[in-house]
Scaffold this motif. Structure first.
Motif, PDB file in Angstrom:
ATOM      1  N   LEU A  26      56.854  44.042  10.143  1.00  0.00           N
ATOM      2  CA  LEU A  26      57.028  45.403  10.652  1.00  0.00           C
ATOM      3  C   LEU A  26      58.488  45.757  10.889  1.00  0.00           C
ATOM      4  CD1 LEU A  26      54.133  45.801  13.216  1.00  0.00           C
ATOM      5  CD2 LEU A  26      54.230  46.591  10.873  1.00  0.00           C
ATOM      6  N   LYS A  28      60.409  44.916  13.332  1.00  0.00           N
ATOM      7  CA  LYS A  28      60.660  45.286  14.721  1.00  0.00           C
ATOM      8  C   LYS A  28      61.209  44.062  15.440  1.00  0.00           C
ATOM      9  CE  LYS A  28      57.049  48.725  15.277  1.00  0.00           C
ATOM     10  NZ  LYS A  28      57.796  49.807  15.890  1.00  0.00           N
ATOM     11  N   ARG A 171      58.615  49.648  23.977  1.00  0.00           N
ATOM     12  CA  ARG A 171      57.745  50.294  23.015  1.00  0.00           C
ATOM     13  C   ARG A 171      58.114  49.925  21.579  1.00  0.00           C
ATOM     14  NH1 ARG A 171      58.272  55.823  25.114  1.00  0.00           N
ATOM     15  NH2 ARG A 171      57.449  55.206  27.119  1.00  0.00           N
ATOM     16  N   CYS A 173      59.261  47.004  20.574  1.00  0.00           N
ATOM     17  CA  CYS A 173      59.256  45.567  20.305  1.00  0.00           C
ATOM     18  C   CYS A 173      57.846  45.050  20.033  1.00  0.00           C
ATOM     19  CB  CYS A 173      59.787  44.805  21.512  1.00  0.00           C
ATOM     20  SG  CYS A 173      61.472  45.161  21.896  1.00  0.00           S
ATOM     21  N   VAL A 174      57.803  43.902  19.362  1.00  0.00           N
ATOM     22  CA  VAL A 174      56.577  43.119  19.288  1.00  0.00           C
ATOM     23  C   VAL A 174      56.713  42.092  20.397  1.00  0.00           C
ATOM     24  CG1 VAL A 174      55.269  41.494  17.911  1.00  0.00           C
ATOM     25  CG2 VAL A 174      56.356  43.449  16.825  1.00  0.00           C
ATOM     26  N   PHE A 175      55.669  41.985  21.221  1.00  0.00           N
ATOM     27  CA  PHE A 175      55.798  41.164  22.413  1.00  0.00           C
ATOM     28  C   PHE A 175      54.997  39.879  22.272  1.00  0.00           C
ATOM     29  CE2 PHE A 175      53.962  40.074  26.609  1.00  0.00           C
ATOM     30  CZ  PHE A 175      55.129  39.707  27.240  1.00  0.00           C
TER      31      PHE A 175
ATOM     32  N   SER B  17      51.729  53.836  24.093  1.00  0.00           N
ATOM     33  CA  SER B  17      52.240  55.108  23.606  1.00  0.00           C
ATOM     34  C   SER B  17      51.877  55.289  22.136  1.00  0.00           C
ATOM     35  CB  SER B  17      53.751  55.152  23.754  1.00  0.00           C
ATOM     36  OG  SER B  17      54.324  54.271  22.811  1.00  0.00           O
ATOM     37  N   GLU B  20      53.562  52.884  19.664  1.00  0.00           N
ATOM     38  CA  GLU B  20      52.938  51.572  19.517  1.00  0.00           C
ATOM     39  C   GLU B  20      51.662  51.669  18.692  1.00  0.00           C
ATOM     40  OE1 GLU B  20      53.240  51.569  23.596  1.00  0.00           O
ATOM     41  OE2 GLU B  20      54.330  49.673  23.738  1.00  0.00           O
ATOM     42  N   ALA B  23      52.504  51.891  15.140  1.00  0.00           N
ATOM     43  CA  ALA B  23      52.936  50.582  14.645  1.00  0.00           C
ATOM     44  C   ALA B  23      51.724  49.729  14.320  1.00  0.00           C
ATOM     45  CB  ALA B  23      53.811  49.884  15.686  1.00  0.00           C
ATOM     46  N   GLU B  26      50.219  50.861  11.101  1.00  0.00           N
ATOM     47  CA  GLU B  26      51.031  50.394   9.974  1.00  0.00           C
ATOM     48  C   GLU B  26      50.756  48.917   9.698  1.00  0.00           C
ATOM     49  OE1 GLU B  26      55.236  50.872  10.574  1.00  0.00           O
ATOM     50  OE2 GLU B  26      55.626  49.647   8.790  1.00  0.00           O
ATOM     51  N   ALA B  27      50.663  48.159  10.774  1.00  0.00           N
ATOM     52  CA  ALA B  27      50.430  46.723  10.630  1.00  0.00           C
ATOM     53  C   ALA B  27      49.077  46.470   9.975  1.00  0.00           C
ATOM     54  CB  ALA B  27      50.497  46.048  11.992  1.00  0.00           C
ATOM     55  N   LEU B  47      51.369  44.085  19.830  1.00  0.00           N
ATOM     56  CA  LEU B  47      51.983  45.397  19.603  1.00  0.00           C
ATOM     57  C   LEU B  47      51.725  46.367  20.754  1.00  0.00           C
ATOM     58  CD1 LEU B  47      51.345  45.901  15.823  1.00  0.00           C
ATOM     59  CD2 LEU B  47      53.534  45.565  16.939  1.00  0.00           C
TER      60      LEU B  47
END
Lengths: 269, 395
Positions: A26, A28, A171, A173-175, B17, B20, B23, B26-27, B47
């Protein structure tokens, strides 16, 4: 797309591998949190090694500003040069030096950028980097130049949760939260560091170690780096295997606080 | 696709949000969930959730929403048909197999399951190897294995260990009561740099002096800046003794956190019992030789102090409402009057309560509710403390 599957020196859990790959696909930043000593910093090294990419480490301190990572305009040197009539004082670009982030952007191939312990810096620090990490570019007003990443670096950020990170930053980031490894994973990790460790010694060490970690009185629980040191000390001192759980020799390597050592001595049977 | 899930997460207090969510879409588009349910769970979590404190809430919501979706992508329809025989008789319980199953790690079971899915060509039930029902193997449904993955069917013995069901992150929840470090982190929020407040520019600003001098073609241009230090002053008032003994270790943790935080411009700590009447004490033993009249505190400690009361707010109503028999000039007339005087003088006051609102006895709830109405009251937990600090900083 290349994939990270752990490396020779780093044992990663399935979840961590997934998170690392998700972040890479992604594009990110990957934000890693976890107890101290769970190998947050090591992860970046392992990824760099596994993918055979250069690793750029940006160590954050309490005084670090976001600007430092982009570029530094060395006005003092310029002033100095101008007073002594140095060459090329007119050329501002000569005095602009790129920071770690700038270095990662201008690298000729994709690099891994580790922003280590981001929570050490001022509260506003992560917010100041939002645009740069999002767009992978920044502008240098002094020279009118815009530095754009030639190859989007893989960004890995670690945090010890000393400060909360701003929502806007999170928001993007991948955590991943690194849990403390369970006994099996720990055995695997130890094996990586000591490939020919005696199985009986390992069993004893793990038993003692996890028993200590479970004691509620212990304030600062020993972590991975401590167990590695401890095994080294045990090997070096040639301690008999059956004494390990019974007596816990070289306790000072595992526990760093006086009151913890006293608490353990009082409760250990 | 499943937008309901987004709203359910938000309803359960996770601040997901749109960024996210997009994202995640998309993933999924890129196949990052690896066509498996577990993969999907991890993808969603890393995510959508940005703090380990929210993992537990996420797990519960996830379970809630996807409960009826047993590994759709992982298991073929054919296999699910084999497994759909809820009323068939049980196989034999095999103790040895049960013990063996218990030693398997989650990862091993997962790997075995993956293998079986490719191997299995027909229905197998009551056994200990294949994916089937009523048996001892670690997958299938209606089985008797102490650990395993439920495939199809309905949960019955609740022994399936699937990731989301375990609630491994319960300990990280923010409503947990806290340790010193967590408290310290919360107290760090309580700062207000004078950069925000109006102060004269008195500190020599090296960086800007150099910069401006250089830009001024080498002619010195001196610059000053506002000093940057925390301007917050704190007055901490703690209930001591009586019903507070029960919260002793919690309060001492709080005390250590406050005194160690060390970044307040000034910190004053006084003690009282149940409710400050006319005197505050300098140490928790409430030694009358080290006491200060409340009126002295009220007149000598400036109104810009932020006041934190710590107490359970439970006492006999007379302690709060009855007027004192003897009242000196200028001293408060009752417990409640004393608290009101604090409220009048200090703009920022919070009350941290280590206990809950009592569920029985009108006497106890009466004082609790009165104080709750008087001051903003927060539970003494990480979340509560953070809320309280925000309240103290509000202008």
């Amino acid at each position: 797309m290349e994939e990270f599957r752990g490396s020779q020196n780093y044992v990663a859990s399935e979840e961590l591998l997934r998170a690392a790959n998700i972040a890479m696909v992604l594009q990110k930043p990957l934000l890693i949190k976890g107890e101290p000593g769970t190998g947050k910093t090591m992860l970046a090294e392992a990824i760099a090694q596994a993918l055979n990419k250069k690793l750029i480490i940006w160590n954050i301190k309490s005084t670090t500003k976001a600007q430092d990572g982009l570029y530094v305009y060395d006005v003092v040197q310029r002033l100095y040069d101008s007073q002594f009539g140095g060459e090329g004082v007119d050329d501002i670009a000569k005095y602009v030096r790129l920071g770690k982030l700038g270095e990662a952007f201008t690298a000729d191939e994709q690099v891994i950028l580790l922003i280590d312990e981001i929570d050490k810096a001022d509260l506003e620090f992560p917010n100041d980097l939002l645009w740069e990490l999002d767009r992978m570019e920044f502008h240098i007003p002094e020279t009118g130049e815009t530095v754009t990443a030639k190859h989007r670096p893989v960004v890995i950020i670690t945090s010890n949760a000393e400060k909360e990170l701003p929502d806007a930053f999170l928001r993007r980031c991948v955590f991943h939260y690194i849990e403390f490894p369970d006994k099996e994973l720990m055995a695997e990790i130890v094996r990586v560091h000591f490939p020919d460790l005696d199985q009986k010694l390992l069993d004893q060490v793990l038993e003692a170690f996890y028993r200590i970690r479970q004691l509620p009185q212990i304030k600062k629980k020993p972590s991975t780096s401590e167990i590695i040191d401890w095994i080294q000390a045990l090997q070096h001192g040639g301690v008999a295997v059956d004494r390990i759980v019974k007596e816990v020799p070289y306790l000072g390597v595992l526990l760093k606080k006086n009151e913890d050592i006293d608490a353990l001595r009082a409760s250990w049977k | 696709m499943f937008e309901d899930f987004l709203y359910l997460l938000r309803r359960n207090g996770l601040k997901v949000s749109l960024t996210e969510w997009m994202a995640l879409m998309e993933a999924l588009d890129q196949g990052l969930h690896e066509a498996s349910f577990t993969g999907f769970y991890h993808l969603c979590r890393c995510l959508l959730v940005k703090s380990e404190a929210d993992f537990d809430a996420f797990d519960r919501t996830f379970l809630d929403y996807f409960q009826g979706v047993p590994f759709q992508q992982e298991v073929s329809d054919e296999m699910l048909r084999w497994l759909d025989r809820p009323n068939a008789p049980l196989g034999e319980y095999d103790e040895q197999q049960a013990e063996l199953n218990e030693t398997l790690s989650a990862l091993e079971i997962e790997t075995m399951f993956r293998e079986r899915r490719h191997e299995q060509r027909e229905q197998h039930n009551c056994g200990n190897y294949w994916v089937g029902t009523h048996g001892m193997s670690v997958f299938g449904n209606m089985g008797m294995s102490p650990a395993g993955i439920r495939v199809g069917g309905e949960s019955r013995s609740r022994r399936a260990f699937r990731v989301a069901g375990e609630r491994r992150y319960r300990d990280f929840r923010q409503d947990n009561v806290l340790d010193t470090r967590q408290l310290q982190v919360a107290f760090r929020r309580l700062r207000q740099f004078s950069g925000l407040v109006d102060l004269p520019e008195t500190e020599f600003d090296v960086d800007n002096t150099i910069r401006d001098t250089a830009e001024n073609a080498g002619v010195l241009k001196v610059r000053y800046k506002k000093p940057r230090q925390n301007t917050v002053k704190v007055l901490l008032l703690m209930d001591s003794g009586g019903s507070m003994e029960y919260y002793g270790s919690l309060c001492s943790t709080l005390f250590h956190a406050v005194s160690k935080t060390g970044h307040f411009k000034d910190l004053k700590i006084y003690y009282f019992h149940n409710c400050p009447y006319t005197r505050l004490y300098k140490d928790p033993t409430l030694d009358p030789n080290h006491a200060l009249p409340v009126s002295w505190v009220l007149s000598n400690i400036a109104p810009e102090y932020k006041v934190i009361f710590v107490g359970d707010a439970q006492m006999h109503p007379y302690e709060l409402f009855d007027p004192f028999p003897v009242v000196k000039e200028g001293e408060p007339e009752s417990g409640l009057d004393c608290l009101r005087r604090f409220k009048d003088r200090y703009r920022h006051i919070v009350w941290l309560n280590p206990g809950d609102r009592p569920t029985w006895g009108e006497e106890w709830t009466e004082t609790y509710d009165t104080i709750d109405r008087l001051f903003p009251m927060f539970p003494l937990t990480v979340g509560g403390l953070e809320e309280g600090m925000k309240k103290l900083l509000a202008r």
